[in-house]
Design an enzyme around this catalytic site. Structure first.
Site, short mmCIF file in Angstrom:
data_model
loop_
_atom_site.label_atom_id
_atom_site.label_comp_id
_atom_site.label_asym_id
_atom_site.label_seq_id
_atom_site.Cartn_x
_atom_site.Cartn_y
_atom_site.Cartn_z
N ASN A 45 0.20 5.66 0.39
CA ASN A 45 -0.58 6.90 0.32
C ASN A 45 0.37 8.09 0.22
O ASN A 45 1.27 8.03 -0.62
CB ASN A 45 -1.70 7.00 1.37
CG ASN A 45 -1.32 6.92 2.82
OD1 ASN A 45 -0.94 5.88 3.30
ND2 ASN A 45 -1.47 8.01 3.55
N ASP A 46 0.16 9.14 0.96
CA ASP A 46 0.81 10.44 0.72
C ASP A 46 2.28 10.42 0.26
O ASP A 46 3.09 9.69 0.83
CB ASP A 46 0.83 11.28 1.99
CG ASP A 46 -0.46 11.29 2.74
OD1 ASP A 46 -1.46 10.76 2.23
OD2 ASP A 46 -0.48 11.81 3.86
N TRP A 95 0.82 -1.23 0.00
CA TRP A 95 0.00 0.00 0.00
C TRP A 95 0.84 1.27 0.00
O TRP A 95 1.85 1.35 0.70
CB TRP A 95 -0.88 -0.01 1.24
CG TRP A 95 -1.46 1.32 1.61
CD1 TRP A 95 -0.85 2.32 2.32
CD2 TRP A 95 -2.77 1.80 1.29
NE1 TRP A 95 -1.71 3.40 2.46
CE2 TRP A 95 -2.90 3.10 1.85
CE3 TRP A 95 -3.86 1.26 0.61
CZ2 TRP A 95 -4.06 3.86 1.74
CZ3 TRP A 95 -5.03 2.02 0.50
CH2 TRP A 95 -5.12 3.30 1.06
N TRP A 151 -4.25 -0.01 3.94
CA TRP A 151 -3.54 0.81 4.91
C TRP A 151 -3.23 0.00 6.18
O TRP A 151 -4.04 -0.81 6.62
CB TRP A 151 -4.39 2.04 5.27
CG TRP A 151 -3.65 3.12 6.01
CD1 TRP A 151 -2.94 4.13 5.46
CD2 TRP A 151 -3.58 3.28 7.43
NE1 TRP A 151 -2.41 4.92 6.45
CE2 TRP A 151 -2.79 4.42 7.66
CE3 TRP A 151 -4.09 2.58 8.51
CZ2 TRP A 151 -2.50 4.88 8.95
CZ3 TRP A 151 -3.81 3.03 9.79
CH2 TRP A 151 -3.02 4.17 10.01
C1 FRU Z 1 -3.33 12.05 4.76
C2 FRU Z 1 -2.95 11.36 6.05
C3 FRU Z 1 -1.96 12.20 6.82
C4 FRU Z 1 -1.25 11.20 7.66
C5 FRU Z 1 -1.19 10.02 6.75
C6 FRU Z 1 -1.28 8.69 7.44
O1 FRU Z 1 -3.70 11.22 3.73
O2 FRU Z 1 -4.10 11.09 6.81
O3 FRU Z 1 -2.57 13.25 7.54
O4 FRU Z 1 0.00 11.65 8.05
O5 FRU Z 1 -2.25 10.14 5.84
O6 FRU Z 1 -0.99 7.64 6.56
#
Ligand code: FRU
Length: 495
Positions: free
Chosen positions: A38-39, A36, A63
Site C-alpha cells: 500500500n502507501d 501486498w 494486508w
Molecule cells: C493509509 C494507511 C496509513 C497507515 C498505513 C498502514 O493507507 O492507513 O495511515 O500508516 O496505511 O498500512
C-alpha cells in the site's frame, strides 16, 4: 544487525519475488517485490537515486503486519528492488511499521521516520492500536532503528488528540538546517487534524502546533499528510477516511484532499484558500512527494483504494497493489495541476498521428491500439457541426471487454467506467468528474500500463486513475460519437 524477522522477510522476497515474471507486472509502475503493497513511504532523492519505500506485507497478497519494501530508480519509471528496509521487530513497532518518510542527513546517512504500531488489549477484551513515531538510520540499504525510539508518543499530542490515530510523519529540511514534520491525528471531535513538529537535528522532536484542522469538513481521520511550497503557495495533501461525496468533488470512502494556501514561516500558520480532490478516478490514495534535484515537485500515490481491494485478477496472486505514475505538480489558477514526469517521454516510440478525424458512430484507426501506450487526444465539434451529445474512447478492448472514457459536453461530465473490464465483482467501477471545456473542446492524455489507466485532462487540470485487470490480449481502441466530433490523435507505444 538484521533481526530474524527482517532476515526472514528478505529471504522470502528474494526467493518468491524471482518467481514473478516481468510480464506479470506493470511495466513502468512500481509493484511490490512480492505480496501486498500500500502507501508510498520515504519517497526521496538520496545518494544519486530516487528511493521509494512502501507499506509491504511480503507473505500474502492481502494486508498484514507492515514491513517497508524498498526500491530505487534513476528515472522514476524503471525500478530496481532492494532488500526490505524495515520489519516489525521491536517492542514499540511489533504490530507494524506504518507509513512515514525519509531524508538525507548532513553526514550523508539516510534517516527514516515511520509510525510504530502496538496493539493494546483493553479491559473489555477489544484491541486498540497505539501509534508512535520512530526513527531508523541507514546507508541506503540497511537501517538501524534508533536507540531512543519512539521519538514522539502520546505525550507529544495536543489535548484531545488520540494516541490511537497518530501516524504517517512526513519530514522535510528547512533552509536553516532544522527539520519539520507533519503527522495525521484524530482530535476529540472524531475527525482529523494535521500536527506540526520541529527538530534541530532530525532526532529530537517537539510539538509546534496544529497546522490544519478538519472540523469534520472532509471525511474523518486525515492520513498521510505532505506539506510543501509550490509556485508561490503552500500545498497540504492528505487522504481523509470516511468521506461524504460533495457534488462531483470527493467520492465516498477513502478520498484525497489538496488544500492550497499561504504559510507564514514566522508564525508557522497555514491559511487555507482552496480545496479540491487530488485524483478524480477510482484508484488513488496516500500520495507522497519528492523534490527532484532539478527542482520539480513530483508526486506518486498508491494506485489503489481501500474500498476496491477486492477488484483483483485472482484472489491469490503473487503481488497486489501498485504505485501511480510519478506526476510533476504545479499550480495554475489556484488549482493543483499534474503531468506525467517528463522522463516518460523517453519511453515513447512508434508515433502514430491523425489530425481532425471525423467521428460519428464508431471509428477504429489503423495503428491505434496497445496496452502500454501514451495517447493524446483533442476532441471538438466537427467543423460546421452542432455540439455533439457524447464522445467516448474505449480501450483495453476485446470481443467481450473494454474500459471507457466518455464525455458529455452539455453536462461537462467526463466518466471513466471499467464495469466491462472483465471484473466479476460488484464493486464501484465508475467515477464521474466535472471538467472544463471550450464549447466541446477537450484535451485528454491517456497513459496505459498493463494493469492501469491514468487520464490527464486539459494538460493536467484533473487526473482520473484506475487499475484494470483485463487480459493483456485486449488491446483494442475505438472512438465513438453521438453527434459529429473532430479528433486529433497522437499515440506512442511505451517501451
Ligand atoms: C493509509 C494507511 C496509513 C497507515 C498505513 C498502514 O493507507 O492507513 O495511515 O500508516 O496505511 O498500512
Amino acid at each position: 544487525m538484521t533481526s530474524q524477522t527482517l532476515w526472514e522477510a528478505r529471504k522470502y522476497e528474494e526467493t518468491f519475488g524471482k518467481a514473478i515474471r516481468k510480464e506479470e507486472r506493470p511495466k513502468f509502475h512500481l509493484s511490490p517485490r512480492v505480496g501486498w503493497m500500500n502507501d508510498p513511504n520515504g519517497f526521496s532523492w538520496h545518494d544519486g537515486k530516487y528511493h521509494m519505500f512502501y507499506q509491504y506485507h511480503p507473505y500474502d497478497s492481502h494486508w498484514g503486519p507492515m514491513h517497508w519494501g524498498h526500491a530505487v530508480s534513476e528515472d522514476l519509471l524503471h525500478w530496481e528492488y532492494l532488500p526490505a528496509a524495515l520489519a516489525p521487530d521491536e517492542i514499540y513497532d511489533r504490530d507494524g511499521c506504518f507509513s512515514g518518510s525519509a531524508l538525507t542527513l548532513p553526514d550523508g546517512r539516510q534517516l527514516l521516520m515511520y509510525t510504530g504500531v502496538v496493539k493494546e488489549r483493553q479491559a473489555d477484551g477489544s484491541c486498540h492500536e497505539v501509534q508512535t513515531q520512530c526513527l531508523a538510520v541507514g546507508d541506503g540499504t540497511d537501517y538501524v532503528k534508533y536507540e531512543n525510539n519512539p521519538v514522539l508518543d502520546e505525550r507529544d499530542v495536543p489535548e484531545g488528540g488520540s494516541r490511537n490515530d497518530f501516524r504517517d510523519p512526513k519530514m522535510w529540511r528547512e533552509e536553516d538546517g532544522s527539520y519539520r514534520c507533519v503527522i495525521g491525528n484524530r482530535p476529540a471531535d472524531g475527525s482529523g487534524q494535521i500536527l506540526l513538529y520541529a527538530s534541530p537535528d532530525g532526532f529530537k522532536w517537539n510539538y509546534v502546533k496544529k497546522l490544519a484542522e478538519n472540523g469534520n469538513r472532509f471525511g474523518k481521520m486525515w492520513e498521510c499528510p505532505d506539506f510543501f511550497p509550490l509556485d508561490g503557495k503552500w500545498v497540504l495533501l492528505t487522504s481523509p477516511q470516511d468521506m461524504l461525496p460533495s457534488g462531483f468533488e470527493y467520492h465516498n470512502g477513502n478520498g484525497t484532499l489538496c488544500l492550497i494556501g499561504d504559510y507564514d514561516k514566522e508564525t508557522q500558520d497555514f491559511a487555507e484558500q482552496s480545496d479540491q480532490s487530488i485524483d478524480y478516478g477510482i484508484d488513488f490514495y496516500a500520495p507522497q512527494t519528492v523534490l527532484t534535484p532539478d527542482g520539480r515537485r513530483v508526486m506518486i500515490g498508491w494506485m489503489q483504494n481501500w474500498d476496491t481491494c477486492n477488484h483483483r485478477r485472482v484472489q491469490e496472486e503473487p503481488w497486489f497493489g501498485q504505485m501511480s505514475l510519478p506526476r510533476e505538480l504545479s499550480i495554475k489558477n489556484g488549482r493543483l495541476y499534474q503531468k506525467p514526469v517528463r522522463e516518460l517521454e523517453q519511453m515513447r516510440s512508434g508515433q502514430v498521428a491523425y489530425t481532425d478525424v471525423t467521428v460519428s458512430g464508431l471509428v477504429k484507426l489503423e495503428g491505434v491500439s496497445g496496452r502500454r501506450i501514451d495517447m493524446e487526444l483533442t476532441v471538438r465539434p466537427a467543423e460546421g457541426c452542432d455540439l455533439y451529445r457524447k464522445f467516448a474512447v474505449r480501450f483495453a478492448q476485446s470481443e467481450s471487454c473494454y474500459t471507457s472514457l466518455s464525455f458529455r459536453p452539455a453536462e461537462s461530465v467526463l466518466k471513466i467506467d471499467r464495469k466491462f473490464s472483465g471484473s466479476r465483482r460488484a464493486i464501484i467501477h465508475q467515477r464521474r468528474s466535472l471538467v472544463n471545456h471550450r464549447a466541446g473542446e477537450l484535451k485528454l492524455r491517456i497513459v496505459l500500463d498493463r494493469f492501469s489507466a491514468e487520464i490527464f485532462v486539459n494538460e493536467g487540470e484533473q487526473v482520473l486513475s484506475a487499475v484494470l485487470y483485463t487480459e493483456q490480449e485486449a488491446d483494442g481502441i475505438s472512438f465513438i460519437a453521438d453527434g459529429t466530433v473532430g479528433v486529433d490523435v497522437t499515440k506512442y507505444d511505451l517501451v
